[in-house]
Design a protein around this motif. Structure first.
Motif, PDB file in Angstrom:
ATOM      1  N   MET A   1       0.836  -1.208   0.000  1.00  0.00           N
ATOM      2  CA  MET A   1       0.000   0.000   0.000  1.00  0.00           C
ATOM      3  C   MET A   1       0.871   1.259   0.000  1.00  0.00           C
ATOM      4  N   LEU A   2       1.938   1.254   0.803  1.00  0.00           N
ATOM      5  CA  LEU A   2       2.830   2.412   0.884  1.00  0.00           C
ATOM      6  C   LEU A   2       3.525   2.658  -0.450  1.00  0.00           C
ATOM      7  N   LEU A   3       4.011   1.596  -1.075  1.00  0.00           N
ATOM      8  CA  LEU A   3       4.676   1.754  -2.373  1.00  0.00           C
ATOM      9  C   LEU A   3       3.704   2.222  -3.450  1.00  0.00           C
ATOM     10  N   GLY A   4       2.459   1.731  -3.416  1.00  0.00           N
ATOM     11  CA  GLY A   4       1.455   2.200  -4.377  1.00  0.00           C
ATOM     12  C   GLY A   4       1.171   3.683  -4.218  1.00  0.00           C
TER      13      GLY A   4
ATOM     14  N   LEU B   1      12.836  -1.805   3.484  1.00  0.00           N
ATOM     15  CA  LEU B   1      12.169  -1.215   2.309  1.00  0.00           C
ATOM     16  C   LEU B   1      11.136  -0.175   2.739  1.00  0.00           C
ATOM     17  N   ALA B   2      10.405  -0.478   3.804  1.00  0.00           N
ATOM     18  CA  ALA B   2       9.412   0.475   4.305  1.00  0.00           C
ATOM     19  C   ALA B   2      10.091   1.739   4.815  1.00  0.00           C
ATOM     20  N   GLY B   3      11.240   1.603   5.457  1.00  0.00           N
ATOM     21  CA  GLY B   3      11.979   2.777   5.918  1.00  0.00           C
ATOM     22  C   GLY B   3      12.422   3.645   4.748  1.00  0.00           C
ATOM     23  N   LEU B   4      12.932   3.005   3.685  1.00  0.00           N
ATOM     24  CA  LEU B   4      13.333   3.748   2.494  1.00  0.00           C
ATOM     25  C   LEU B   4      12.129   4.419   1.839  1.00  0.00           C
ATOM     26  N   ALA B   5      11.029   3.684   1.724  1.00  0.00           N
ATOM     27  CA  ALA B   5       9.812   4.261   1.137  1.00  0.00           C
ATOM     28  C   ALA B   5       9.308   5.429   1.981  1.00  0.00           C
ATOM     29  N   SER B   6       9.404   5.315   3.297  1.00  0.00           N
ATOM     30  CA  SER B   6       8.976   6.406   4.178  1.00  0.00           C
ATOM     31  C   SER B   6       9.832   7.641   3.985  1.00  0.00           C
ATOM     32  N   LEU B   7      11.134   7.439   3.796  1.00  0.00           N
ATOM     33  CA  LEU B   7      12.022   8.580   3.514  1.00  0.00           C
ATOM     34  C   LEU B   7      11.668   9.238   2.185  1.00  0.00           C
ATOM     35  N   LEU B   8      11.352   8.421   1.193  1.00  0.00           N
ATOM     36  CA  LEU B   8      10.948   8.978  -0.108  1.00  0.00           C
ATOM     37  C   LEU B   8       9.640   9.748   0.009  1.00  0.00           C
ATOM     38  N   VAL B   9       8.706   9.233   0.804  1.00  0.00           N
ATOM     39  CA  VAL B   9       7.440   9.946   1.023  1.00  0.00           C
ATOM     40  C   VAL B   9       7.712  11.282   1.710  1.00  0.00           C
ATOM     41  N   ALA B  10       8.599  11.281   2.705  1.00  0.00           N
ATOM     42  CA  ALA B  10       8.941  12.535   3.393  1.00  0.00           C
ATOM     43  C   ALA B  10       9.573  13.530   2.428  1.00  0.00           C
TER      44      ALA B  10
ATOM     45  N   PHE C   1      -0.928  11.796   1.613  1.00  0.00           N
ATOM     46  CA  PHE C   1       0.224  11.865   2.514  1.00  0.00           C
ATOM     47  C   PHE C   1      -0.161  11.393   3.918  1.00  0.00           C
ATOM     48  N   GLY C   2      -1.378  11.696   4.360  1.00  0.00           N
ATOM     49  CA  GLY C   2      -1.840  11.215   5.659  1.00  0.00           C
ATOM     50  C   GLY C   2      -1.908   9.697   5.709  1.00  0.00           C
ATOM     51  N   ALA C   3      -2.393   9.087   4.627  1.00  0.00           N
ATOM     52  CA  ALA C   3      -2.436   7.624   4.569  1.00  0.00           C
ATOM     53  C   ALA C   3      -1.019   7.052   4.574  1.00  0.00           C
ATOM     54  N   CYS C   4      -0.108   7.713   3.876  1.00  0.00           N
ATOM     55  CA  CYS C   4       1.303   7.290   3.905  1.00  0.00           C
ATOM     56  C   CYS C   4       1.861   7.379   5.318  1.00  0.00           C
ATOM     57  N   PHE C   5       1.512   8.443   6.023  1.00  0.00           N
ATOM     58  CA  PHE C   5       1.976   8.615   7.400  1.00  0.00           C
ATOM     59  C   PHE C   5       1.458   7.476   8.282  1.00  0.00           C
ATOM     60  N   GLY C   6       0.194   7.106   8.117  1.00  0.00           N
ATOM     61  CA  GLY C   6      -0.364   5.993   8.876  1.00  0.00           C
ATOM     62  C   GLY C   6       0.342   4.681   8.564  1.00  0.00           C
ATOM     63  N   LEU C   7       0.650   4.461   7.295  1.00  0.00           N
ATOM     64  CA  LEU C   7       1.363   3.238   6.917  1.00  0.00           C
ATOM     65  C   LEU C   7       2.789   3.247   7.457  1.00  0.00           C
TER      66      LEU C   7
END
Length: 181
Positions: free
Chosen positions: A14-17, A149-158, A48-54
């Motif tokens: 979900m985060l990557l999508g 991977l989730a940590g990297l994706a979270s950094l990209l979202v930030a 972005f809020g949904a990304c934050f929750g994920l």
């Protein structure tokens, strides 16, 4: 494979999508010169809020309560996204002179319609995760590949959030944001 690991994989997907959707929105904005309208900016806030929750899901400790809170934040953001995007679709559903959908269509759908699709997919994803996995306790054995991977994706979202904020400040300043176009 444990329930917690399957839940992590679903949350990562979900985060990557969402990361792909937000990156595509910025590519459309900067690459094709399509400035977002104020409702489009609110739709991004919901994403972005949904990304934050994920991302919170992966930062949660070993207790199940933190994971449930993370799902709640993501689900509330997805509902916000759905409300804003449905409002925009309903505003633009009947063609009026000089007023139509903002931006060009991607695969035949405009951004507000895509936002409805994304919101419904997010709500289904969060509901599916909760129905299938409940609120499993996080496993304390280290992050593993999914966590990294989730940590990297979270950094990209930030990073995307920072670029988006800078773009909004350039487009709107500190005052009311006017419709693009």
């Amino acid at each position: 494979m444990t329930r917690a690991r399957l839940d992590d994989l679903a949350a990562l997907a979900m985060l990557l999508g969402l990361l792909a959707v937000l990156a595509a929105a910025l590519v459309m904005q900067f690459g094709f010169g399509e400035a977002p309208c104020p409702l489009c900016l609110l739709e991004r806030v919901g994403m972005f809020g949904a990304c934050f929750g994920l991302a919170m899901h992966f930062r949660a400790g070993p207790g199940a309560g933190a994971s449930a809170r993370a799902a709640g934040v993501g689900l509330a953001s997805a509902v916000f996204l759905l409300v804003v995007s449905v409002r925009q679709v309903l505003l633009d559903i009947v063609p009026r002179p000089g007023h139509g959908y903002v931006g060009s269509a991607v695969l035949g759908l405009h951004m507000p319609v895509w936002a409805v699709v994304v919101a419904v997919a997010l709500i289904a994803g969060f509901a599916g995760r909760l129905a299938l996995f409940g609120s499993p306790a996080r496993e304390p054995d280290g992050p593993g590949m999914t966590g990294r991977l989730a940590g990297l994706a979270s950094l990209l979202v930030a990073a995307l959030a920072a670029v988006n904020l800078a773009a909004v400040l350039m487009q709107c300043g500190f005052g009311e944001c006017r419709a693009a176009g």
